[in-house]
Enzyme design. Structure first.
Site, short mmCIF file in Angstrom:
data_model
loop_
_atom_site.label_atom_id
_atom_site.label_comp_id
_atom_site.label_asym_id
_atom_site.label_seq_id
_atom_site.Cartn_x
_atom_site.Cartn_y
_atom_site.Cartn_z
CG ASP A 51 -8.94 -3.95 -2.66
OD1 ASP A 51 -10.09 -3.84 -2.23
OD2 ASP A 51 -8.36 -3.06 -3.31
CG HIS A 56 -2.11 0.87 1.06
ND1 HIS A 56 -2.05 2.23 1.26
CD2 HIS A 56 -3.37 0.59 0.66
CE1 HIS A 56 -3.24 2.74 1.00
NE2 HIS A 56 -4.05 1.78 0.64
#
Ligand code: CMC
Length: 428
Positions: free
Chosen positions: A364, A307
């Site tokens: 996700d 991320h």
């Protein structure tokens, strides 16, 4: 601490103000630097550049903290509802009981869309990705409500437009799915709560009675909360920058949907499931795919890992992982892909490549597994993300317009050809 930073450029020193946020984040304000020195700053992908001062969401990627308007995501996910969180993000405060009831009523009153949307929908072939259909339908709203999203005319109208889009997004999302599978669209039912109504429009059929399973509706509500905002990410920045040209709310939101679609952003949830299925079909050798992800000559990346801002566990991923176990247990679903996901996570968390780069599972990684267990088709996963992110985009757009932010217009360092004479075609 001094509130001035100094920068030396070619022997000249320039003073730049330091700004401090409410959580003690420090930023150097370089907005006047070019005027003073002729120099700009460069930061591809805005990895270290703040684009705005915002009071909506606080995120500390090192400590794994996420708060909406000061409230920890864990508390909101466990105790609140999606519409309450939407109200919080958009207005800045939690609603009273009466305010929430009024907001819910207003939202359920605006779920229906103009009949002409059916004609627009009919124009899309069944090969259309629902994200493309969703963004098109949201843009089409500008034609049905041409002046209602311009704060320069009326904030009251804008606030009504905000309610309209929150109400109509589930209708658009479900209709995009119906178009894909070739089933008749279902009209919204205002007696149902937000998520049950969405499930009814997705899975209901005119010929049979459909009642949404409360376990599924609750799980979706939680997922929407977890996705509701994430400060200046790719799609929120897109919404702000499109809106900064004073494009309408609906045009800006449609741009946000398109930005979210990409596999490095919201499209990752679809990509994760496709990856896990690919690994399973290939025999389930997790280590082989880990090696591929680490090989710089191989374009494969471990989807759902890493991320831009989290260098620790994504707090949303922790909640979703637990929820995935609960939901699968409650629904009695056994998904072999979940075992592959857990195996991959275990190996990645002990692997030097992932440890050095601080690559952890992101939101996700497990969301696709829950969506699958809830019966949501893979191509709808990113649409689910968009449904959740909607209030965040709205809040970001509203804040940008309320603060009268200037048009977004970065600079560049030009590296092309210097001036040269045009040569006519016969002499080239
Ligand atoms: N698999 C393998 N290597 C990776 C991965 C990954 N998923 N993510 C990052 N890296 C490596 C990357 O190759 C680089 O290595 P090196 O330093 O040797 O060049 C290093 O880690 C830093 O990566 P980066 O690409 O410079 O980091 P970024 O901040 O630009 O990208 C990211 C962040 C999310 C786009 C990236 O981690 C990625 O592509 N992840 C997979 C896609 C994904 O899951 N996206 C969903 C993000 S969460 C939902 C949302 O909020 O959008």
């Amino acid at each position: 601490m001094s509130n001035i930073a100094e920068i030396n450029i070619n022997g000249n020193t320039y003073s730049l103000p330091i700004i401090e946020g409410s959580e003690k984040e420090t930023a150097i304000d370089i907005s006047k630097l070019r005027g003073q020195s002729g120099a700009i700053t460069i930061d591809p992908g805005f990895k270290n550049t703040g684009s705005t001062k915002s009071a909506i969401t606080f995120l500390d990627g090192e400590r794994g903290i996420l708060r909406y308007r000061g409230y920890p995501i864990e508390q909101l996910a466990n105790k609140s509802s999606f519409l309450e969180v939407a109200y919080l993000l958009i207005t800045g405060e939690l609603p009273s009981a009466e305010e929430l009831t009024e907001f819910q009523k207003k939202v359920s009153r605006h779920t229906l869309v103009h009949e002409d949307f059916k004609k627009i929908l009919d124009g899309f072939p069944s090969t259309s990705h629902p994200m493309g259909v969703l963004s098109s339908l949201v843009t089409a709203l500008t034609a049905f409500y041409p002046h209602s999203t311009d704060p320069a005319r009326s904030w009251a109208q804008v606030n009504l437009s905000i309610v309209r889009i929150i109400a109509k997004m589930p209708t658009f999302a479900a209709w995009a799915y119906k178009n894909k599978v070739g089933q008749p669209i279902m009209y919204p039912r205002n007696d149902l709560d937000y998520c049950s109504n969405f499930l009814y429009m997705m899975f209901g059929l005119p010929s049979t009675e459909y009642h949404a399973d409360p376990v599924i509706a609750d799980a979706i509500d939680k997922l929407l909360i977890l996705h509701a905002d994430h400060e200046q990410n790719c799609s929120a920045s897109t919404v702000r920058i499109v809106g900064s040209s004073q494009a309408s709310l609906y045009a800006s939101l449609s741009a946000g949907i398109n930005a979210l679609w990409g596999p490095l952003h919201g499209g990752a949830n679809q990509a994760v499931i496709e990856m896990l299925e690919g690994i399973r079909a290939d025999g389930g050798n997790v280590q082989k795919w880990m090696n591929k992800a680490k090989d710089k000559n191989d374009p494969f990346r471990l989807m759902g890992f890493g991320h831009r801002v989290y260098k620790n566990f994504d707090p949303r991923a922790k909640i979703i992982k637990r929820a995935a176990d609960d939901v699968l247990g409650a629904l009695g679903v056994v998904d072999p892909v979940l075992d592959i996901a857990k195996g991959l996570e275990e190996v990645a968390l002990q692997d030097d490549y992932f440890i050095e780069r601080k690559l952890y599972p992101n939101v996700d990684f497990y969301s696709g597994i829950i969506y699958r267990a809830l019966g949501i088709p893979t191509e709808m996963f990113t649409v689910m993300f968009a449904l959740g992110r909607l209030p965040g985009w709205i809040a970001q757009w509203k804040e940008m317009r309320e603060n009268k932010e200037p048009i977004g217009r970065p600079r560049q360092v030009y590296i092309g050809a210097t001036e040269r004479e045009y040569v006519s075609i016969d002499k080239r």
